[in-house]
Design an enzyme around this catalytic site. Structure first.
Site, PDB file in Angstrom:
ATOM      1  N   ILE A  97     -21.389   2.612 -17.206  1.00  0.00           N
ATOM      2  CA  ILE A  97     -22.465   1.720 -17.625  1.00  0.00           C
ATOM      3  C   ILE A  97     -22.894   1.043 -16.333  1.00  0.00           C
ATOM      4  CG2 ILE A  97     -23.160  -0.359 -18.873  1.00  0.00           C
ATOM      5  CD1 ILE A  97     -21.222   0.328 -21.075  1.00  0.00           C
ATOM      6  N   TYR A  98     -24.020   1.474 -15.804  1.00  0.00           N
ATOM      7  CA  TYR A  98     -24.535   0.946 -14.538  1.00  0.00           C
ATOM      8  C   TYR A  98     -25.888   0.295 -14.796  1.00  0.00           C
ATOM      9  CZ  TYR A  98     -21.037   3.672 -11.885  1.00  0.00           C
ATOM     10  OH  TYR A  98     -19.881   4.180 -11.361  1.00  0.00           O
ATOM     11  N   GLY A 109     -26.394  -4.266 -20.079  1.00  0.00           N
ATOM     12  CA  GLY A 109     -25.079  -3.649 -20.235  1.00  0.00           C
ATOM     13  C   GLY A 109     -24.602  -3.690 -21.674  1.00  0.00           C
ATOM     14  N   ASN A 136     -13.386  -5.240  -9.637  1.00  0.00           N
ATOM     15  CA  ASN A 136     -14.699  -5.492 -10.234  1.00  0.00           C
ATOM     16  C   ASN A 136     -14.518  -6.470 -11.405  1.00  0.00           C
ATOM     17  OD1 ASN A 136     -17.274  -5.454 -11.318  1.00  0.00           O
ATOM     18  ND2 ASN A 136     -17.455  -3.227 -11.342  1.00  0.00           N
ATOM     19  N   TYR A 143     -15.703  -5.959 -20.422  1.00  0.00           N
ATOM     20  CA  TYR A 143     -14.966  -5.107 -21.356  1.00  0.00           C
ATOM     21  C   TYR A 143     -13.931  -5.901 -22.149  1.00  0.00           C
ATOM     22  CZ  TYR A 143     -17.409  -1.232 -19.266  1.00  0.00           C
ATOM     23  OH  TYR A 143     -18.403  -0.390 -18.833  1.00  0.00           O
ATOM     24  N   LYS A 145     -14.215  -9.021 -23.026  1.00  0.00           N
ATOM     25  CA  LYS A 145     -15.019  -9.772 -24.011  1.00  0.00           C
ATOM     26  C   LYS A 145     -15.354  -8.883 -25.212  1.00  0.00           C
ATOM     27  CE  LYS A 145     -19.429 -10.161 -23.566  1.00  0.00           C
ATOM     28  NZ  LYS A 145     -20.821 -10.279 -23.535  1.00  0.00           N
TER      29      LYS A 145
END
Length: 176
Positions: A97-98, A109, A136, A143, A145
Site C-alpha cells: 500500500i503505497y 491508505g 517504518n 496496521y 490501528k
C-alpha cells in the site's frame, strides 16, 4: 477534502504503475537508504518486465487510488502461490500500500486497505498478512490501528542491505 476513486490496474497502465511505484518507494525510503541501493532496487523491482508479469499474474491484483484523474497511490495484493512468503490458500497478502507523500494522512491508505479487506472477505480468506519494515513506524501504527499483530520477522533485501521486516497478521475468521 480529497475525493478518492479506486480502479483495478491493467497492463495498459504499466507506465503509470511504474511511475507511482518508483515515486512512492523513493519518497518513503530514500532518506534511510544509500543512493546506490535505492537506484538498484527501483530499477530491478519496478522494471517494466517485472511489473508486467505481476499485472498478468492471475493470483495478484493492483488497484489505483486516483484523485482528479491522477494516480496518488496503489494497492498490490497476492493470493495462493503468488504470495511472497506464506503461500497459504486461506490467506491474502497485502504486498504494497503505497501513497504519494503529498497525500499521506488524507485517508488514501485507509481506502486502499479497505479494498483489500473487501477482497479478502469476497475470497473468504481466513486472514490477511503483510511485511512492513521495522523502521517504518508510520506504517506499523497504521496496521496496528487496523488490528494487525506481529507474528514473525523476515529479511528484506534492498540492494546489498539486509533489512528486517515485521510480518503482521489480521485474523478475519476462524479456520475450519
Amino acid at each position: 477534502m480529497t475525493t478518492i476513486t479506486l480502479r483495478k490496474a491493467t497492463r495498459h497502465d504499466i507506465d503509470s504503475l511504474q511511475h507511482i511505484s518508483r515515486q512512492t518507494f523513493e519518497e518513503t525510503f530514500s532518506e534511510s537508504n544509500t543512493e546506490e541501493n535505492m537506484k538498484r532496487y527501483l530499477e530491478d523491482s519496478f522494471a517494466v518486465e517485472k511489473l508486467t508479469a505481476e499485472l498478468e499474474d492471475e493470483n495478484s491484483a493492483f488497484y489505483f487510488a486516483e484523485s482528479e484523474g491522477a494516480v496518488i497511490g496503489y494497492l498490490k495484493i497476492n493470493f495462493g502461490a503468488s504470495q511472497t512468503e506464506l503461500k497459504d490458500h486461506k490467506a491474502l497478502e497485502i504486498e504494497r500500500i503505497y501513497v504519494l507523500k503529498a497525500f499521506l494522512g488524507k485517508n488514501v491508505g485507509q481506502v486502499l486497505y479497505d479494498k483489500a479487506i473487501q477482497i479478502a472477505q469476497e475470497q473468504q480468506a481466513e486472514y490477511l498478512w503483510l511485511g512492513v519494515w521495522e523502521e517504518n513506524p508510520r506504517a506499523i501504527r497504521f496496521y496496528e490501528k487496523n488490528g494487525f499483530v506481529v507474528f514473525d520477522k523476515h529479511i528484506f533485501k534492498l540492494g546489498d542491505d539486509e533489512q528486517t521486516d515485521l510480518m503482521m497478521k489480521l485474523q478475519l475468521r476462524n479456520g475450519t
